[in-house]
Design a protein around this motif. Structure first.
Motif, PDB file in Angstrom:
ATOM      1  N   THR A  86     110.790  28.892 -53.021  1.00  0.00           N
ATOM      2  CA  THR A  86     110.874  29.738 -54.214  1.00  0.00           C
ATOM      3  C   THR A  86     110.731  28.812 -55.421  1.00  0.00           C
ATOM      4  O   THR A  86     111.128  27.636 -55.362  1.00  0.00           O
ATOM      5  CB  THR A  86     112.210  30.508 -54.343  1.00  0.00           C
ATOM      6  OG1 THR A  86     113.268  29.571 -54.573  1.00  0.00           O
ATOM      7  CG2 THR A  86     112.492  31.364 -53.114  1.00  0.00           C
ATOM      8  N   GLU A 142     112.386  28.888 -58.013  1.00  0.00           N
ATOM      9  CA  GLU A 142     113.702  28.606 -58.591  1.00  0.00           C
ATOM     10  C   GLU A 142     114.454  27.522 -57.816  1.00  0.00           C
ATOM     11  O   GLU A 142     115.115  26.678 -58.408  1.00  0.00           O
ATOM     12  CB  GLU A 142     114.568  29.877 -58.621  1.00  0.00           C
ATOM     13  CG  GLU A 142     114.012  30.985 -59.489  1.00  0.00           C
ATOM     14  CD  GLU A 142     112.837  31.733 -58.862  1.00  0.00           C
ATOM     15  OE1 GLU A 142     111.941  32.166 -59.611  1.00  0.00           O
ATOM     16  OE2 GLU A 142     112.800  31.850 -57.614  1.00  0.00           O
ATOM     17  N   GLN A 143     114.366  27.554 -56.491  1.00  0.00           N
ATOM     18  CA  GLN A 143     115.159  26.652 -55.653  1.00  0.00           C
ATOM     19  C   GLN A 143     114.354  25.555 -54.965  1.00  0.00           C
ATOM     20  O   GLN A 143     114.929  24.627 -54.415  1.00  0.00           O
ATOM     21  CB  GLN A 143     115.896  27.465 -54.566  1.00  0.00           C
ATOM     22  CG  GLN A 143     116.810  28.532 -55.116  1.00  0.00           C
ATOM     23  CD  GLN A 143     117.947  27.948 -55.936  1.00  0.00           C
ATOM     24  OE1 GLN A 143     118.545  26.963 -55.561  1.00  0.00           O
ATOM     25  NE2 GLN A 143     118.220  28.559 -57.081  1.00  0.00           N
ATOM     26  N   ASN A 188     113.341  25.792 -48.920  1.00  0.00           N
ATOM     27  CA  ASN A 188     114.553  26.285 -48.281  1.00  0.00           C
ATOM     28  C   ASN A 188     114.869  25.339 -47.126  1.00  0.00           C
ATOM     29  O   ASN A 188     114.308  25.448 -46.033  1.00  0.00           O
ATOM     30  CB  ASN A 188     114.339  27.720 -47.785  1.00  0.00           C
ATOM     31  CG  ASN A 188     115.597  28.327 -47.228  1.00  0.00           C
ATOM     32  OD1 ASN A 188     116.319  27.694 -46.471  1.00  0.00           O
ATOM     33  ND2 ASN A 188     115.856  29.569 -47.593  1.00  0.00           N
ATOM     34  N   GLU A 223     116.456  18.460 -49.433  1.00  0.00           N
ATOM     35  CA  GLU A 223     117.192  18.653 -50.683  1.00  0.00           C
ATOM     36  C   GLU A 223     116.978  17.477 -51.632  1.00  0.00           C
ATOM     37  O   GLU A 223     116.814  17.664 -52.845  1.00  0.00           O
ATOM     38  CB  GLU A 223     118.675  18.880 -50.387  1.00  0.00           C
ATOM     39  CG  GLU A 223     118.908  20.238 -49.734  1.00  0.00           C
ATOM     40  CD  GLU A 223     120.300  20.411 -49.153  1.00  0.00           C
ATOM     41  OE1 GLU A 223     121.127  19.479 -49.264  1.00  0.00           O
ATOM     42  OE2 GLU A 223     120.547  21.476 -48.566  1.00  0.00           O
ATOM     43  N   ASN A 244     113.470  17.895 -53.013  1.00  0.00           N
ATOM     44  CA  ASN A 244     113.478  19.007 -53.982  1.00  0.00           C
ATOM     45  C   ASN A 244     113.987  18.522 -55.331  1.00  0.00           C
ATOM     46  O   ASN A 244     113.392  18.806 -56.372  1.00  0.00           O
ATOM     47  CB  ASN A 244     114.389  20.142 -53.501  1.00  0.00           C
ATOM     48  CG  ASN A 244     113.680  21.205 -52.721  1.00  0.00           C
ATOM     49  OD1 ASN A 244     112.461  21.324 -52.768  1.00  0.00           O
ATOM     50  ND2 ASN A 244     114.443  21.987 -51.993  1.00  0.00           N
ATOM     51  N   ASN A 245     115.113  17.809 -55.323  1.00  0.00           N
ATOM     52  CA  ASN A 245     115.726  17.349 -56.573  1.00  0.00           C
ATOM     53  C   ASN A 245     114.920  16.240 -57.227  1.00  0.00           C
ATOM     54  O   ASN A 245     114.753  16.226 -58.448  1.00  0.00           O
ATOM     55  CB  ASN A 245     117.160  16.894 -56.323  1.00  0.00           C
ATOM     56  CG  ASN A 245     118.070  18.056 -55.970  1.00  0.00           C
ATOM     57  OD1 ASN A 245     117.864  19.176 -56.425  1.00  0.00           O
ATOM     58  ND2 ASN A 245     119.056  17.812 -55.134  1.00  0.00           N
ATOM     59  N   ARG A 287     111.656  17.789 -58.721  1.00  0.00           N
ATOM     60  CA  ARG A 287     111.814  19.070 -59.446  1.00  0.00           C
ATOM     61  C   ARG A 287     110.989  19.096 -60.722  1.00  0.00           C
ATOM     62  O   ARG A 287     111.109  18.222 -61.572  1.00  0.00           O
ATOM     63  CB  ARG A 287     113.286  19.310 -59.762  1.00  0.00           C
ATOM     64  CG  ARG A 287     113.560  20.647 -60.426  1.00  0.00           C
ATOM     65  CD  ARG A 287     115.045  20.883 -60.611  1.00  0.00           C
ATOM     66  NE  ARG A 287     115.748  20.936 -59.347  1.00  0.00           N
ATOM     67  CZ  ARG A 287     115.873  22.046 -58.597  1.00  0.00           C
ATOM     68  NH1 ARG A 287     115.343  23.165 -59.017  1.00  0.00           N
ATOM     69  NH2 ARG A 287     116.522  22.011 -57.469  1.00  0.00           N
ATOM     70  N   GLU A 324     110.292  22.429 -62.783  1.00  0.00           N
ATOM     71  CA  GLU A 324     110.372  23.887 -62.886  1.00  0.00           C
ATOM     72  C   GLU A 324     109.236  24.485 -63.697  1.00  0.00           C
ATOM     73  O   GLU A 324     108.867  25.633 -63.475  1.00  0.00           O
ATOM     74  CB  GLU A 324     111.741  24.289 -63.437  1.00  0.00           C
ATOM     75  CG  GLU A 324     112.844  23.988 -62.442  1.00  0.00           C
ATOM     76  CD  GLU A 324     114.219  24.369 -62.941  1.00  0.00           C
ATOM     77  OE1 GLU A 324     114.337  25.066 -63.966  1.00  0.00           O
ATOM     78  OE2 GLU A 324     115.192  23.959 -62.290  1.00  0.00           O
TER      79      GLU A 324
END
Length: 137
Positions: free
Chosen positions: A66, A68-69, A72, A94, A97-98, A101, A103
């Motif tokens: 997503t 936003e996140q 998954n 994770e 993702n971070n 990131r 956005e």
């Protein structure tokens, strides 16, 4: 390019999961091979050959991403449950993702986080799986 091919191999790997692995994803189901092919063609058309856009489109349609996140981590780790490294894989996803990131640039975020996550053991699992599949055919 190489990253798009690795993504496609990953998706093939997802579609080749065992019934035990499928049971772990009870509330969330992977698409059929036909749905996957249709999604891939649609994403390639929409993205006009841009790998990052194709990747984001495809993993979003698979329910693995997503804007936003990010990715998954739980769903992806469940797919590779047979590796008995779910917690480690979730941490890698994770972390990536971070680390990556963006956005305001979700396609680039998806692409860079994918490259980050598949640069280590997870990428080798996908590669090993595909080599085994090729030997069986």
């Amino acid at each position: 390019t190489m990253y798009l091919r690795l993504l496609l191999l990953s998706c093939c790997c997802l579609l080749g999961q065992t019934p035990a692995q499928a049971a772990l994803t009870s509330a969330w189901q992977l698409p059929t091979a036909q749905e996957m092919q249709t999604s891939l063609q649609s994403c390639q058309f929409e993205a006009a050959g841009i790998d990052a856009e194709t990747l984001r489109c495809l993993v979003e349609q698979l329910g693995l991403w997503t804007d936003e996140q990010g990715y998954n981590a739980t769903r992806i780790a469940k797919i590779f449950a047979a590796q008995n490294q779910m917690e480690e894989l979730m941490l890698v996803i994770e972390y990536c993702n971070n680390k990556e990131r963006r956005e305001q640039q979700p396609a680039q975020w998806a692409f860079e986080a994918y490259k980050c996550a598949t640069s280590g053991r997870f990428g080798r699992w996908v590669k090993d799986y595909m080599e085994q599949q090729q030997q069986q055919t």
